[in-house]
Design an enzyme around this catalytic site. Structure first.
Site, PDB file in Angstrom:
ATOM      1  N   ASP A 272       0.851  -1.192   0.000  1.00 16.75           N
ATOM      2  CA  ASP A 272       0.000   0.000   0.000  1.00 16.75           C
ATOM      3  C   ASP A 272       0.888   1.245   0.000  1.00 16.75           C
ATOM      4  O   ASP A 272       0.855   2.045   0.914  1.00 16.75           O
ATOM      5  CB  ASP A 272      -0.894  -0.026   1.238  1.00 16.75           C
ATOM      6  CG  ASP A 272      -1.871   1.134   1.285  1.00 16.75           C
ATOM      7  OD1 ASP A 272      -2.186   1.689   0.214  1.00 16.75           O
ATOM      8  OD2 ASP A 272      -2.306   1.482   2.397  1.00 16.75           O
ATOM      9  N   SER A 273       1.698   1.387  -1.041  1.00 20.05           N
ATOM     10  CA  SER A 273       2.624   2.524  -1.126  1.00 20.05           C
ATOM     11  C   SER A 273       2.632   3.059  -2.538  1.00 20.05           C
ATOM     12  O   SER A 273       3.693   3.330  -3.099  1.00 20.05           O
ATOM     13  CB  SER A 273       4.036   2.092  -0.717  1.00 20.05           C
ATOM     14  OG  SER A 273       4.026   1.539   0.574  1.00 20.05           O
TER      15      SER A 273
END
Length: 310
Positions: A63-64
């Protein structure tokens, strides 16, 4: 099937706006693909949270911002097609500057998505629950981003939610309130106040100071044990997001089945824990396709040559 109380002619954006503005606490449940979205609707939730964390995880990445805006839009398109209830999309930081963010909003409007949530961190973002003192966007720059999103939406009821990361990044309540007010004045339809403390106190303190200036959204991922939903409702919070439970449930279920089949070298032991194949057919309405085939296909589609061979 649970049917939403709105007629199909009510726009999803209008449904989302009503949900945010309602005096009673409304709930959004996380989904990350067409199937999970359809389950959330079928169970009876009034809306869906298309979580960036869950969509990334389902695609096997972090989740980046490892998933591009285009890949998120592809996933969300399946989710929107599969459901009649409104979807709030987790837009992270808007995939870049104001220009990327407003283009993302135009594409969401085209898909019939009801709203987007944009957070005041820097691109590429890091998941809020990792590390401390993550740098925040400049307030004025983020105000411009919100304004750009509102100016480029093609549906009047589309909702832009400004997510304030000040508390989760270790800044003061005053900083969080100042940012939230700036974003409200820039046109944000609601404020999402985020916190990773276990006691939920700073969120309730924020809600007290905020005083229903605009709808307030929270996700009690870390503090759901400490504070009950009625406390949030009394505090004037509009909408509560359950942010990642379906993704986490599916990870465990798939791992347990895979391990069991791998160990035993047979599926007979796990079959009773699985959804029957017929239920898949029923849930995704294969029956409708049968009916449609009778309507649209010729009665005897097989060409003569194939009939002779059989």
């Amino acid at each position: 099937m649970h049917h939403n109380h709105h007629t199909p002619t009510t726009a999803k954006t209008t449904m989302m706006r009503e949900l945010l503005r309602s005096r009673s606490l409304g709930f959004l449940m996380e989904a990350h693909n067409g199937l999970s979205a359809r389950i959330v609707e079928d169970v009876g939730f009034p809306g869906i949270w298309a979580s960036g964390f869950s969509i990334s995880t389902a695609l096997g990445v972090r989740d980046s911002n490892e998933v591009s805006a285009g890949e998120v839009l592809d996933t969300v398109a399946y989710m929107a097609d599969a459901t009649r209830i409104p979807i709030m999309v987790d837009g992270d930081t808007g995939y870049g500057n104001f220009n990327n963010a407003r283009r993302f909003v135009r594409q969401l409007c085209r898909l019939g998505v009801a709203g987007v949530c944009i957070e005041d961190k820097l691109f590429p973002k890091t998941n809020s629950f990792i590390g401390d003192r993550q740098p925040l966007a400049d307030t004025d720059e983020f105000r411009g981003k919100i304004a750009a999103c509102k100016d480029s939406q093609t549906d009047d009821d589309f909702c832009v939610i400004a997510r304030v990361e000040a508390l989760v990044s270790g800044f003061s309540l005053a900083e969080a309130l100042g940012r939230a007010e700036a974003y409200r004045q820039a046109g944000a339809d609601a404020v999402f106040i985020h916190s990773k403390r276990k006691d939920g106190k700073e969120v309730l303190a924020f809600a007290r100071e905020w005083g229903r200036r605009s709808p307030l959204v929270i996700t009690p991922t870390t503090y759901h044990r400490s504070v009950g939903v009625d406390t949030f409702e009394r505090a004037g919070i509009s909408t509560l997001i359950w942010a990642n439970q379906n993704m986490r449930a599916s990870m465990r279920a798939m791992r347990e089945v895979s391990e069991e089949v791998f160990k035993k070298r047979r599926v007979s032991d796990v079959e009773q824990d699985l959804v029957p194949v017929q239920e898949v057919f029923d849930f995704l309405d294969y029956g409708e396709l049968d009916d449609a085939s009778r309507r649209y296909l010729p009665a005897d589609p097989a060409p003569a040559s194939r009939r002779d061979a059989s």
